[in-house]
Design an enzyme around this catalytic site. Structure first.
Site, PDB file in Angstrom:
ATOM      1  N   ASN A   1       0.815  -1.223   0.000  1.00 17.92           N
ATOM      2  CA  ASN A   1       0.000   0.000   0.000  1.00 17.92           C
ATOM      3  C   ASN A   1       0.852   1.279   0.000  1.00 17.92           C
ATOM      4  O   ASN A   1       0.554   2.220  -0.717  1.00 17.92           O
ATOM      5  CB  ASN A   1      -1.023  -0.019   1.144  1.00 17.92           C
ATOM      6  CG  ASN A   1      -0.396  -0.152   2.507  1.00 17.92           C
ATOM      7  OD1 ASN A   1       0.771  -0.535   2.650  1.00 17.92           O
ATOM      8  ND2 ASN A   1      -1.148   0.175   3.529  1.00 17.92           N
TER       9      ASN A   1
ATOM     10  N   GLY B   1       2.606  -5.789   7.537  1.00 17.10           N
ATOM     11  CA  GLY B   1       1.596  -6.448   6.712  1.00 17.10           C
ATOM     12  C   GLY B   1       0.432  -6.885   7.564  1.00 17.10           C
ATOM     13  O   GLY B   1       0.182  -6.319   8.638  1.00 17.10           O
ATOM     14  N   SER B   2      -0.273  -7.905   7.106  1.00 23.44           N
ATOM     15  CA  SER B   2      -1.502  -8.322   7.783  1.00 23.44           C
ATOM     16  C   SER B   2      -1.199  -9.064   9.084  1.00 23.44           C
ATOM     17  O   SER B   2      -0.119  -9.650   9.246  1.00 23.44           O
ATOM     18  CB  SER B   2      -2.300  -9.229   6.855  1.00 23.44           C
ATOM     19  OG  SER B   2      -1.554 -10.395   6.586  1.00 23.44           O
ATOM     20  N   THR B   3      -2.170  -9.057   9.971  1.00 22.13           N
ATOM     21  CA  THR B   3      -1.989  -9.747  11.245  1.00 22.13           C
ATOM     22  C   THR B   3      -1.855 -11.254  11.024  1.00 22.13           C
ATOM     23  O   THR B   3      -1.066 -11.914  11.705  1.00 22.13           O
ATOM     24  CB  THR B   3      -3.155  -9.394  12.194  1.00 22.13           C
ATOM     25  OG1 THR B   3      -3.054  -7.988  12.478  1.00 22.13           O
ATOM     26  CG2 THR B   3      -3.086 -10.165  13.497  1.00 22.13           C
TER      27      THR B   3
ATOM     28  N   VAL C   1      -0.505 -12.933   8.479  1.00 23.12           N
ATOM     29  CA  VAL C   1       0.859 -13.286   8.057  1.00 23.12           C
ATOM     30  C   VAL C   1       1.854 -12.929   9.166  1.00 23.12           C
ATOM     31  O   VAL C   1       2.822 -13.658   9.404  1.00 23.12           O
ATOM     32  CB  VAL C   1       1.217 -12.614   6.709  1.00 23.12           C
ATOM     33  CG1 VAL C   1       2.663 -12.899   6.333  1.00 23.12           C
ATOM     34  CG2 VAL C   1       0.294 -13.097   5.599  1.00 23.12           C
ATOM     35  N   GLY C   2       1.598 -11.832   9.867  1.00 21.97           N
ATOM     36  CA  GLY C   2       2.484 -11.446  10.979  1.00 21.97           C
ATOM     37  C   GLY C   2       2.567 -12.535  12.038  1.00 21.97           C
ATOM     38  O   GLY C   2       3.629 -12.782  12.623  1.00 21.97           O
TER      39      GLY C   2
ATOM     40  N   GLU D   1       4.533  -4.962  12.505  1.00 22.32           N
ATOM     41  CA  GLU D   1       3.630  -3.807  12.359  1.00 22.32           C
ATOM     42  C   GLU D   1       2.458  -4.295  11.522  1.00 22.32           C
ATOM     43  O   GLU D   1       2.604  -4.514  10.317  1.00 22.32           O
ATOM     44  CB  GLU D   1       4.358  -2.652  11.664  1.00 22.32           C
ATOM     45  CG  GLU D   1       5.494  -2.073  12.474  1.00 22.32           C
ATOM     46  CD  GLU D   1       5.029  -1.336  13.724  1.00 22.32           C
ATOM     47  OE1 GLU D   1       3.838  -0.994  13.822  1.00 22.32           O
ATOM     48  OE2 GLU D   1       5.870  -1.121  14.613  1.00 22.32           O
TER      49      GLU D   1
ATOM     50  N   CYS E   1      -3.241   1.066   7.009  1.00 24.52           N
ATOM     51  CA  CYS E   1      -3.391   0.348   8.290  1.00 24.52           C
ATOM     52  C   CYS E   1      -4.070   1.209   9.343  1.00 24.52           C
ATOM     53  O   CYS E   1      -4.769   0.706  10.208  1.00 24.52           O
ATOM     54  CB  CYS E   1      -2.025  -0.102   8.783  1.00 24.52           C
ATOM     55  SG  CYS E   1      -0.821   1.241   8.876  1.00 24.52           S
TER      56      CYS E   1
HETATM   57  P1  NAD Z   1       0.316  -9.327   3.696  1.00 24.53           P
HETATM   58  O1  NAD Z   1       0.517  -9.741   5.096  1.00 24.53           O
HETATM   59  O2  NAD Z   1      -0.496 -10.190   2.807  1.00 24.53           O
HETATM   60  O3  NAD Z   1       1.727  -9.158   2.954  1.00 24.53           O
HETATM   61  C1  NAD Z   1       2.766  -8.368   3.486  1.00 24.53           C
HETATM   62  C2  NAD Z   1       4.102  -8.910   3.017  1.00 24.53           C
HETATM   63  O4  NAD Z   1       4.293 -10.223   3.530  1.00 24.53           O
HETATM   64  C3  NAD Z   1       4.245  -9.032   1.505  1.00 24.53           C
HETATM   65  O5  NAD Z   1       5.574  -8.680   1.161  1.00 24.53           O
HETATM   66  C4  NAD Z   1       4.013 -10.508   1.263  1.00 24.53           C
HETATM   67  O6  NAD Z   1       4.603 -10.994   0.085  1.00 24.53           O
HETATM   68  C5  NAD Z   1       4.677 -11.109   2.485  1.00 24.53           C
HETATM   69  N1  NAD Z   1       4.231 -12.444   2.860  1.00 24.53           N
HETATM   70  C6  NAD Z   1       3.049 -13.058   2.576  1.00 24.53           C
HETATM   71  N2  NAD Z   1       3.011 -14.271   3.161  1.00 24.53           N
HETATM   72  C7  NAD Z   1       4.199 -14.434   3.822  1.00 24.53           C
HETATM   73  C8  NAD Z   1       4.739 -15.470   4.638  1.00 24.53           C
HETATM   74  N3  NAD Z   1       4.071 -16.600   4.871  1.00 24.53           N
HETATM   75  N4  NAD Z   1       5.960 -15.291   5.178  1.00 24.53           N
HETATM   76  C9  NAD Z   1       6.644 -14.152   4.967  1.00 24.53           C
HETATM   77  N5  NAD Z   1       6.184 -13.131   4.199  1.00 24.53           N
HETATM   78  C10 NAD Z   1       4.970 -13.265   3.636  1.00 24.53           C
HETATM   79  O7  NAD Z   1      -0.256  -7.863   3.817  1.00 24.53           O
HETATM   80  P2  NAD Z   1      -0.837  -6.956   2.659  1.00 24.53           P
HETATM   81  O8  NAD Z   1      -2.185  -7.443   2.323  1.00 24.53           O
HETATM   82  O9  NAD Z   1       0.157  -6.807   1.584  1.00 24.53           O
HETATM   83  O10 NAD Z   1      -0.913  -5.542   3.399  1.00 24.53           O
HETATM   84  C11 NAD Z   1      -2.046  -5.111   4.028  1.00 24.53           C
HETATM   85  C12 NAD Z   1      -1.935  -5.330   5.515  1.00 24.53           C
HETATM   86  O11 NAD Z   1      -0.792  -4.672   6.010  1.00 24.53           O
HETATM   87  C13 NAD Z   1      -3.105  -4.736   6.264  1.00 24.53           C
HETATM   88  O12 NAD Z   1      -3.511  -5.628   7.265  1.00 24.53           O
HETATM   89  C14 NAD Z   1      -2.521  -3.475   6.864  1.00 24.53           C
HETATM   90  O13 NAD Z   1      -3.195  -3.019   8.005  1.00 24.53           O
HETATM   91  C15 NAD Z   1      -1.136  -3.897   7.142  1.00 24.53           C
HETATM   92  N6  NAD Z   1      -0.257  -2.727   7.261  1.00 24.53           N
HETATM   93  C16 NAD Z   1       0.247  -2.408   8.495  1.00 24.53           C
HETATM   94  C17 NAD Z   1       1.027  -1.279   8.647  1.00 24.53           C
HETATM   95  C18 NAD Z   1       1.576  -0.885  10.000  1.00 24.53           C
HETATM   96  O14 NAD Z   1       2.489  -0.083  10.058  1.00 24.53           O
HETATM   97  N7  NAD Z   1       1.033  -1.384  11.092  1.00 24.53           N
HETATM   98  C19 NAD Z   1       1.313  -0.486   7.530  1.00 24.53           C
HETATM   99  C20 NAD Z   1       0.773  -0.846   6.294  1.00 24.53           C
HETATM  100  C21 NAD Z   1       0.003  -1.973   6.173  1.00 24.53           C
END
Ligand code: NAD
Length: 501
Positions: free
Chosen positions: A170, A246-248, A250-251, A268, A302
């Site tokens: 994003n 990224g997403s919770t 995957v986090g 994050e 986010c």
């Molecule tokens: P996502 O978790 O799908 O992907 C994020 C990253 O993780 C990508 O680079 C992806 O290729 C990688 N990934 C996917 N699966 C993985 C795995 N199993 N192991 C390691 N890496 C993997 O998230 P998204 O859909 O791209 O982003 C949107 C999410 O990110 C939303 O939930 C948003 O709230 C969050 N976000 C948080 C912040 C913050 O600072 N808190 C900022 C921006 C976005």
């Protein structure tokens, strides 16, 4: 995985400039070199579906060699004077500044954002580089009380080593840079894995800027790919820390893997940030802020305002003003037209957003605006009377949707605000500073704003969430010292200490 040979379509890039695909096309950047890979990834413009470029795709098996080289150069980099590391960050910032107009176009096209979003993202990324340089005027440690007056006792900050950075699509440049810049400035090496949907502005241009700035080979590495490569990075021996945005969901997985290998991890994650409107608020101003908080970058942020929690006395009036604003926002391709709302990143996300909206309507929510889409554009949507029975109440939507939840009083509003596992941002609108402070203090979030909306970030603040929005890490300002260094206790004596053995 695919092998694609389409021509890149970024309009006539400056030869040798950051966006020139003859440098990075179909390649990854490791060990200081652009290298071809067995497979490639096509980068698609969300508004048009056109191909913007093709990048190299990495394999998990690439990692051991990348890490081994990064470890060797990191050990030398950590010994360089702080001013030398700071100067490099400033040079990289100037490379970005010199390429500003073309980079703004590229950010707009690859992320589907309006010009202002691209300006915030590029400006914020440049700020991250300057702040990382400025961080190096901070003390590197402390002199501690010593139990032996003959010996000096010190606590030193030492770099963690090789840091893996995983970033989302994003704000791909900014959310990569907020880890990459402080990590390298503080003496670490970095391996960045951007999201495969945004690897040019989220990866290639960062590698090019550091290359132009003269960063020693192997300190910054760019790998491309999805979950398999991401997990390999988290598990790679020799990578001592992971920062993940990224997403919770995957986090959680990244945290599990990092835990298994006893690695430091900064998470994050997602959010469902409350935007509270009290009954003494200026409703026109509150709705303008609320619209910004839910619709900016199509809600794909986010910190987006995930629930508008409005006291019953003013709820219908607020909802009507918000819906009027939503209906007035022009929707379309932000690179080619003057619009406020661009495309969603992909069709899967569009379908997910629509399902959440339609489920809420089926469950009894009142649809006051939007709820429809044309091509990749979802119209700004206002849902009134959202209840806990609807997924719009609970889920992070990541689309231009403002769910309104009616609260009976101040206490009820606080309860609803905290009725979520997330805890990233929050905001309160009120005519009374006392009420604003009272409510804001009780919102469980990492960030909170009185008489403002929920989306704010800056390199000089400790950014991070509580609850399932993160694991307590904070990026920005001097928090970066804690994130990207570890303490080492050192004692020093001029003579050997005598022992009876
Ligand atoms: P996502 O978790 O799908 O992907 C994020 C990253 O993780 C990508 O680079 C992806 O290729 C990688 N990934 C996917 N699966 C993985 C795995 N199993 N192991 C390691 N890496 C993997 O998230 P998204 O859909 O791209 O982003 C949107 C999410 O990110 C939303 O939930 C948003 O709230 C969050 N976000 C948080 C912040 C913050 O600072 N808190 C900022 C921006 C976005």
């Amino acid at each position: 995985m695919s092998t694609v040979s389409e021509k890149a379509t970024f309009a006539t890039p400056v030869p040798g400039g950051l966006l020139d695909p003859s440098v990075w096309g179909s390649k990854v950047y490791t060990g200081g070199q652009w290298r071809s890979s067995a497979s490639t990834l096509r980068v698609r413009e969300p508004a048009t579906g056109e191909t913007l470029g093709v990048v190299g795709e990495s394999q998990p098996t690439d990692l051991p060699a990348i890490v081994e080289h990064a470890q060797r150069v990191q050990a030398k980099w950590a010994l360089k004077p702080a001013e030398e590391r700071a100067a490099l960050m400033r040079r990289a910032a100037r490379v970005f500044e010199d390429a500003r107009p073309a980079l703004l176009d590229a950010i707009q096209r690859e992320t589907g954002g309006v010009r202002g979003k691209a300006e915030v993202e590029l400006g914020g990324s440049i700020d991250e580089l300057y702040h990382a340089a400025a961080l190096l005027i901070q003390p590197e440690g402390q002199i501690l009380p010593s139990s032996n007056p003959e010996r000096l006792s010190l606590a030193r900050r030492v770099p963690v080593g090789v840091v893996g950075v995983i970033a989302p699509w994003n704000f791909p440049l900014l959310l990569a840079m907020r880890s990459v810049a402080p990590a390298i400035a503080l003496g670490n090496a970095v391996i960045l894995k951007p999201d495969p949907q945004t690897p040019i502005v989220g990866g290639a241009i960062i590698a090019r800027a550091f290359e132009e700035a003269g960063l020693p080979a192997g300190l910054f590495n760019l790998i491309n790919g999805g979950a398999a490569v991401g997990e390999a990075l988290v598990e790679a021996r020799g990578v001592r820390m992971i920062t993940f945005t990224g997403s919770t969901a995957v986090g959680r997985r990244v945290g599990e893997l990092a835990g298994k290998h006893i690695k430091r991890v900064a998470l994050e994650l997602g959010g469902k940030s409350p935007f509270i409107v009290l009954d003494d608020a200026d409703l026109e101003a509150a709705a303008a802020a609320g619209a910004w908080g839910s619709f900016l970058h199509q809600g794909q942020i986010c910190m987006a305002s995930g629930r508008h929690i409005v006291l019953r006395k003013v709820a219908d009036q607020y909802a009507e003003i918000l819906a009027r604003k939503a209906r007035a926002l022009p929707v379309g391709d932000p690179f080619r037209e003057q619009v406020a709302i661009g495309p969603l990143i992909n069709e899967r996300q569009l379908a997910r957003v629509d399902k959440i909206v339609q489920d809420a309507v089926a469950g009894g929510a009142q649809l006051l605006a939007g709820g429809t889409h044309k091509g990749p554009y979802y119209h700004p949507t206002v849902l009134h009377h959202v209840t806990p029975a609807m997924s719009a109440y609970e889920l992070e939507i990541f689309g231009p949707v403002a769910p309104i939840v009616v609260a009976e009083d101040e206490e009820d509003a606080i309860r609803i605000a905290n009725d979520t596992e997330y805890g990233l941002s929050g905001a309160v609108q009120t005519g009374s500073l006392e009420r604003g402070l009272r409510v804001a203090r009780q919102i469980r979030s990492g960030l909170v704003h009185i008489n403002d909306q929920t989306i704010h970030d800056f390199a000089g603040i400790p950014f991070g969430g509580r609850g399932t929005s993160g694991n307590g890490s904070r990026f920005g300002s001097v928090s970066n010292l804690d994130e990207f260094t570890e303490w080492q206790w050192m004692t020093v004596g001029g003579k050997p200490t005598p022992y009876p053995f």
